[in-house]
Design an enzyme around this catalytic site. Structure first.
Site, PDB file in Angstrom:
ATOM      1  N   ALA A   1      46.087  52.216  39.492  1.00 27.05           N
ATOM      2  CA  ALA A   1      45.930  50.092  39.435  1.00 27.05           C
ATOM      3  C   ALA A   1      47.089  50.779  38.726  1.00 27.05           C
ATOM      4  O   ALA A   1      46.201  50.134  37.054  1.00 27.05           O
ATOM      5  CB  ALA A   1      45.003  49.839  39.302  1.00 27.05           C
TER       6      ALA A   1
ATOM      7  N   TYR B   1      46.522  45.741  26.608  1.00 28.36           N
ATOM      8  CA  TYR B   1      46.855  45.901  28.102  1.00 28.36           C
ATOM      9  C   TYR B   1      47.891  46.896  28.417  1.00 28.36           C
ATOM     10  O   TYR B   1      47.451  47.676  29.368  1.00 28.36           O
ATOM     11  CB  TYR B   1      45.774  45.114  29.384  1.00 28.36           C
ATOM     12  CG  TYR B   1      46.675  44.300  30.297  1.00 28.36           C
ATOM     13  CD1 TYR B   1      45.431  45.034  31.112  1.00 28.36           C
ATOM     14  CD2 TYR B   1      47.554  43.707  31.179  1.00 28.36           C
ATOM     15  CE1 TYR B   1      45.215  44.989  32.891  1.00 28.36           C
ATOM     16  CE2 TYR B   1      47.407  43.973  32.488  1.00 28.36           C
ATOM     17  CZ  TYR B   1      46.075  44.422  32.817  1.00 28.36           C
ATOM     18  OH  TYR B   1      46.165  44.687  34.671  1.00 28.36           O
TER      19      TYR B   1
ATOM     20  N   TYR C   1      47.259  64.718  34.374  1.00 29.97           N
ATOM     21  CA  TYR C   1      47.055  65.610  35.582  1.00 29.97           C
ATOM     22  C   TYR C   1      47.587  65.637  36.769  1.00 29.97           C
ATOM     23  O   TYR C   1      46.936  67.247  37.451  1.00 29.97           O
ATOM     24  CB  TYR C   1      46.241  64.578  35.899  1.00 29.97           C
ATOM     25  CG  TYR C   1      44.941  64.964  35.137  1.00 29.97           C
ATOM     26  CD1 TYR C   1      44.804  64.347  33.447  1.00 29.97           C
ATOM     27  CD2 TYR C   1      43.370  65.194  35.910  1.00 29.97           C
ATOM     28  CE1 TYR C   1      43.560  65.281  32.818  1.00 29.97           C
ATOM     29  CE2 TYR C   1      42.007  65.908  34.347  1.00 29.97           C
ATOM     30  CZ  TYR C   1      42.355  65.387  33.492  1.00 29.97           C
ATOM     31  OH  TYR C   1      41.220  65.494  32.709  1.00 29.97           O
TER      32      TYR C   1
HETATM   33  N1  LIG Z   1      44.946  40.901  40.172  1.00 32.13           N
HETATM   34  C1  LIG Z   1      46.199  40.985  39.470  1.00 32.13           C
HETATM   35  O1  LIG Z   1      47.351  40.701  39.599  1.00 32.13           O
HETATM   36  C2  LIG Z   1      47.019  42.399  39.496  1.00 32.13           C
HETATM   37  C3  LIG Z   1      48.027  42.244  38.434  1.00 32.13           C
HETATM   38  C4  LIG Z   1      48.506  43.282  37.986  1.00 32.13           C
HETATM   39  C5  LIG Z   1      47.316  44.628  38.195  1.00 32.13           C
HETATM   40  N2  LIG Z   1      45.886  44.539  38.173  1.00 32.13           N
HETATM   41  C6  LIG Z   1      45.196  45.982  38.375  1.00 32.13           C
HETATM   42  O2  LIG Z   1      43.657  46.389  39.288  1.00 32.13           O
HETATM   43  C7  LIG Z   1      43.155  46.147  38.765  1.00 32.13           C
HETATM   44  C8  LIG Z   1      41.946  44.993  39.510  1.00 32.13           C
HETATM   45  O3  LIG Z   1      42.028  43.411  38.669  1.00 32.13           O
HETATM   46  P1  LIG Z   1      41.545  42.485  39.565  1.00 32.13           P
HETATM   47  O4  LIG Z   1      42.563  41.398  39.516  1.00 32.13           O
HETATM   48  O5  LIG Z   1      40.836  42.854  40.485  1.00 32.13           O
HETATM   49  O6  LIG Z   1      40.753  42.468  37.873  1.00 32.13           O
HETATM   50  P2  LIG Z   1      38.777  42.081  37.788  1.00 32.13           P
HETATM   51  O7  LIG Z   1      38.559  41.453  36.254  1.00 32.13           O
HETATM   52  O8  LIG Z   1      38.981  40.897  39.265  1.00 32.13           O
HETATM   53  O9  LIG Z   1      38.436  43.606  38.220  1.00 32.13           O
HETATM   54  C9  LIG Z   1      38.265  44.045  37.394  1.00 32.13           C
HETATM   55  C10 LIG Z   1      37.077  44.414  37.831  1.00 32.13           C
HETATM   56  O10 LIG Z   1      36.856  45.953  36.712  1.00 32.13           O
HETATM   57  C11 LIG Z   1      35.455  45.988  35.838  1.00 32.13           C
HETATM   58  N3  LIG Z   1      35.313  46.500  34.917  1.00 32.13           N
HETATM   59  C12 LIG Z   1      35.996  46.280  34.016  1.00 32.13           C
HETATM   60  N4  LIG Z   1      35.581  47.655  33.204  1.00 32.13           N
HETATM   61  C13 LIG Z   1      34.642  48.181  33.839  1.00 32.13           C
HETATM   62  C14 LIG Z   1      34.563  49.357  33.078  1.00 32.13           C
HETATM   63  N5  LIG Z   1      34.673  50.289  31.740  1.00 32.13           N
HETATM   64  N6  LIG Z   1      33.657  50.100  33.842  1.00 32.13           N
HETATM   65  C15 LIG Z   1      33.563  49.835  34.944  1.00 32.13           C
HETATM   66  N7  LIG Z   1      33.884  48.478  35.676  1.00 32.13           N
HETATM   67  C16 LIG Z   1      34.477  47.845  34.966  1.00 32.13           C
HETATM   68  C17 LIG Z   1      34.961  44.252  36.134  1.00 32.13           C
HETATM   69  O11 LIG Z   1      33.714  44.264  36.444  1.00 32.13           O
HETATM   70  C18 LIG Z   1      35.638  44.322  37.456  1.00 32.13           C
HETATM   71  O12 LIG Z   1      34.722  44.272  38.638  1.00 32.13           O
HETATM   72  C19 LIG Z   1      42.989  45.999  36.918  1.00 32.13           C
HETATM   73  O13 LIG Z   1      43.131  47.929  37.304  1.00 32.13           O
HETATM   74  C20 LIG Z   1      43.976  45.528  36.964  1.00 32.13           C
HETATM   75  O14 LIG Z   1      44.656  45.599  35.742  1.00 32.13           O
HETATM   76  C21 LIG Z   1      45.526  43.598  38.956  1.00 32.13           C
END
Ligand SMILES: NC(=O)c1ccc[n+]([C@@H]2O[C@H](COP(=O)([O-])OP(=O)(O)OC[C@H]3O[C@@H](n4cnc5c(N)ncnc54)[C@H](O)[C@@H]3O)[C@@H](O)[C@H]2O)c1
Length: 319
Positions: free
Chosen positions: A114, A145, A159
């Site tokens: 992601a 970030y 990888y």
């Molecule tokens: N929501 C968006 O608009 C968006 C946009 C671009 C990228 N993303 C990417 O999608 C992914 C999910 O985003 P989201 O919106 O669901 O965020 P979110 O914060 O709701 O979910 C992220 C999850 O990762 C878990 N997490 C964080 N660090 C961790 C670790 N070290 N070990 C285990 N779990 C861990 C958190 O507890 C959380 O449940 C992320 O990688 C984010 O960068 C999301």
């Protein structure tokens, strides 16, 4: 297929678990609840095709049995979160990506990272195609970030090239929908919560900066298609319909039936002025494009926030 999804208790991760389960796959969800909640996956308790492991993915990961896929979604994702958790954000993007790629390599599983539109930074090319290398300030507050995700992409490609891991990279643009946290500071959740509480909606700068917003069901569909495809270079998945922040605020006020006004505050440092995906590649290689427009997506999201806010006593029930 047997799939590992990290960040499973988060907003996108939990919807992805639902989608993979609905398609008949077996899912192992992993999360350490840094920014996610048990509530997002409690409906999966008792589902024999789902198993949850509480674990920090920056540490060694052990999974019993075979795996066909690893989707690495663990990472703080909203600016409020990653500005408060800069080191954890850098670690999950770097060490977490390294550890999860290691699992994919050992299990000969397909890997999907992601990534994010933030790899384009404050873009000088608009809309942003995948071929654009970005305009990122590595030492600004958002660098934790943006650079973690850029490193994660580099690690994933390494990888792929050097270990032959079958990888995918999705560059996710702003996504919204049910299960976002009311206090996560993202613009859509902020506006909806403020409108439901009858408070002024906070717009930064003049409110003329633009964003595009993708409803979660569309986003998850694009990610699922990418995972199932054989395309290994990064693909933008987002909604190219562009709105100014002011337009979004007005839509939210109308659709919630709120009397709220709009309050203007200074623009935060390195806040991108424009952001819109070029999704030509996703159309071509995945046959994907969004199907849910902003009004429809907001109509499907507002009731979720209404329920959460009334359950927690923040607003009166039935408001
Ligand atoms: N929501 C968006 O608009 C968006 C946009 C671009 C990228 N993303 C990417 O999608 C992914 C999910 O985003 P989201 O919106 O669901 O965020 P979110 O914060 O709701 O979910 C992220 C999850 O990762 C878990 N997490 C964080 N660090 C961790 C670790 N070290 N070990 C285990 N779990 C861990 C958190 O507890 C959380 O449940 C992320 O990688 C984010 O960068 C999301």
């Amino acid at each position: 297929m047997r799939i590992l999804i990290t960040g499973a208790a988060g907003f996108l991760g939990s919807h992805l678990c639902d989608r993979f389960l609905a398609e008949g796959h077996e899912v192992i969800g992993m999360d350490n609840f840094l920014t996610g909640t048990r509530g997002n996956i409690e409906h999966l308790e008792g589902n024999p095709a789902f198993r949850f492991i509480e674990h920090d993915v920056t540490r060694e990961i052990e999974i019993d049995g075979p795996l066909d896929g690893v989707l690495h979604f663990a990472s703080p994702a909203s600016p409020i979160d990653y500005l408060e958790l800069p080191i954890q954000t850098l670690k999950v993007g770097s060490l977490g990506t390294h550890k999860t790629l290691g699992v994919a390599k050992a299990k000969r599983a397909r890997y999907l990272l992601a990534s994010t539109s933030e790899v384009y930074g404050d873009p000088q090319v608009h809309p942003q195609p995948e071929s654009y290398w970005g305009h990122v300030n590595p030492i600004g507050p958002r660098g934790v970030y943006d650079e973690a995700k850029r490193f994660a992409e580099a690690m994933t490609m390494a990888y792929h090239r050097y270990h032959g891991v079958d990888t995918r990279i999705v560059r996710i643009f702003n996504t919204y929908g049910p299960r976002m946290r009311p206090e996560d500071g993202r613009v859509v959740s902020n506006f909806i919560v403020q409108a439901l509480k009858g408070e002024p909606l906070t717009a930064y700068g003049s409110g003329q900066q633009t964003r595009s917003f993708c409803f979660v069901a569309d986003e998850v569909d694009g990610i699922y298609r990418l995972f199932m495809s054989d395309y290994t270079n990064p693909v933008n998945i987002g909604n190219p319909d562009e709105f100014t922040i002011l337009e979004l605020a007005r839509r939210v006020i109308e659709l919630t039936g709120s009397q709220s006004s709009i309050d203007f505050r200074p623009l935060p440092e390195d806040d991108p002025k424009v952001r819109r995906p070029d999704i030509s590649l996703a159309r071509k290689v995945l046959g994907w494009e969004p199907t849910i427009n902003l009004d429809e997506g907001l109509r499907r999201t507002i009731p979720y926030f209404r329920q959460v806010l009334s359950e927690t006593g923040v607003i009166a029930a039935g408001r």
